[in-house]
Design a protein around this motif. Structure first.
Motif, PDB file in Angstrom:
ATOM      1  N   PRO A 129      44.589   9.604  43.022  1.00 54.61           N
ATOM      2  CA  PRO A 129      44.986   8.724  44.367  1.00 54.61           C
ATOM      3  C   PRO A 129      46.471   8.650  44.498  1.00 54.61           C
ATOM      4  N   LYS A 130      46.614   8.683  45.863  1.00 52.40           N
ATOM      5  CA  LYS A 130      47.930   8.481  46.741  1.00 52.40           C
ATOM      6  C   LYS A 130      48.673   9.619  46.289  1.00 52.40           C
ATOM      7  N   ARG A 131      47.837  10.937  46.366  1.00 55.22           N
ATOM      8  CA  ARG A 131      48.671  12.366  46.328  1.00 55.22           C
ATOM      9  C   ARG A 131      49.585  12.222  44.810  1.00 55.22           C
ATOM     10  N   SER A 132      49.351  11.758  43.919  1.00 57.22           N
ATOM     11  CA  SER A 132      50.009  11.699  42.727  1.00 57.22           C
ATOM     12  C   SER A 132      49.732  12.777  41.618  1.00 57.22           C
ATOM     13  N   GLY A 133      49.143  13.832  42.166  1.00 57.02           N
ATOM     14  CA  GLY A 133      48.907  14.891  41.390  1.00 57.02           C
ATOM     15  C   GLY A 133      47.317  15.366  41.405  1.00 57.02           C
TER      16      GLY A 133
END
Length: 365
Positions: free
Chosen positions: A351-355
């Protein structure tokens, strides 16, 4: 004439040889069927009810050594065998039939029959009777154990030879790739750099050369990965040791901080599946190091009720939104390896381009 008639009558009264029973025919076909099914347990599971019927027994169970590590792998009615091998005392040698002393004290008649040893490890055929088995049943069981043990030992030897041949083929492939394709690609990289200095500052030539150089670098890396993959084996190590060595290897060659949380018990996977899991984890780590710009990488392995799960997570830039299903060398290799052992593989952005999260789920067949 009378003597000839009497002789004829006597011959007619003698019992004729019985037709081969079902279990004998199955034993004859067992080596071929094991080879056809790649060493699967199906042919052995079909044999056990036939042995039970032929011996007029209550149940039959086959205990084979685990493919890796100590312990038994049970086929057949394991519940009926209960803890017999644990309280039987000294286990019988190959070809020896004995009644379990512990079971006798409990009023049970459990015959233990030693089979040929596989790489120094014993196998057992356990047959339960409603009463004390007679001499005929013991002799028949001894003959069955001899035949079955010979088949199992021959098949184990065939597996060892196949593993040795496969390892030799991988070594030949690695040498051929290194001595031909990899060296030629290295030479092309050098030539492309030299060509750039000759052509000067022509813009179009610069773009073409950049593309050529990037393509060659990518192909060169992929060939190196194939060489490394073909050479990679467990080399006598446990999966735990191989994973720890791999994490240490990637930690030395990158600035990422790796954490490994391995909660898998020893020998919970077949040997071929262990190698595929190791390869998938290594490919996931290689992708993290090359593409993710991550600082933290977490590797987790844990058992489930039906098998195991593996997870590789990073805190990098995540996956592109338009990631295609094909065309990515590393992802396609991981999917092929997962499919080879009947596992499910997913690669998804956190989520939220966190990995990115690589998740493998394997269930026991």
């Amino acid at each position: 004439m009378i003597q000839l008639l009497l002789r004829t009558l006597l011959l007619e009264r003698q019992p004729r040889p019985a037709a081969p029973s079902a279990y004998r025919q199955t034993l004859l076909e067992l080596p071929l069927r094991l080879l056809q099914q790649g060493g699967g347990d199906g042919p052995l599971l079909e044999l056990l009810p036939q042995l039970q019927q032929a011996l007029q027994a209550d149940h039959a169970c086959l205990l084979l050594p685990q493919r890796t590590g100590p312990g038994w792998r049970a086929l057949g009615e394991r519940a009926a065998c209960a803890d017999c091998p644990e309280h039987a005392g000294e286990l019988p040698l190959p070809g020896v039939v004995q009644l379990c002393r512990g079971c006798l004290q409990q009023g049970r008649f459990q015959a233990l029959c030693g089979l040929q040893q596989e790489e120094g490890r014993s196998a057992l055929l356990l047959v339960g009777f409603s009463g004390r088995p007679g001499i005929g049943q013991r002799n028949q069981l001894r003959d069955i154990a001899r035949r079955l043990g010979e088949v199992l030992q021959a098949f184990a030897e065939d597996r060892r030879l196949r593993r040795r041949e496969l390892s030799a083929e991988r070594g030949v492939l690695a040498r051929e790739l290194h001595d031909s394709v990899a060296q030629q690609l290295g030479y092309l990289q050098i030539r492309s750099a030299r060509l750039q200095s000759v052509l000067g500052d022509t813009r179009q030539a610069e773009v073409m050369l950049d593309d050529l150089r990037d393509t060659l670098r990518s192909v060169h890396r992929q060939v190196r990965e194939l060489i490394s993959s073909s050479r990679l084996t467990m080399d006598g190590r446990t999966l735990r040791q191989a994973l720890e060595a791999s994490v240490a290897e990637f930690a030395r060659s990158s600035s990422c901080v790796f954490s490994l949380d391995n909660r898998l018990p020893g020998n919970c996977l077949p040997a071929d599946s262990e190698l595929q899991v190791l390869q998938i984890v290594r490919e996931a780590l290689a992708n993290v190091v090359r593409h993710s710009h991550a600082r933290q990488v977490r590797i987790r392995l844990w058992p489930t009720a039906s098998g195991l799960e593996v997870e590789v997570c990073d805190d990098g830039i995540g996956l592109p939104e338009d990631l295609p299903d094909s065309g990515h060398f590393g992802l396609s290799i991981m999917r092929e390896r997962a499919a080879a052992i009947g596992a499910e593989l997913s690669v998804e952005a956190l989520p939220k381009r966190s990995g990115t999260r690589v998740h493998l789920r394997w269930s026991r067949p």
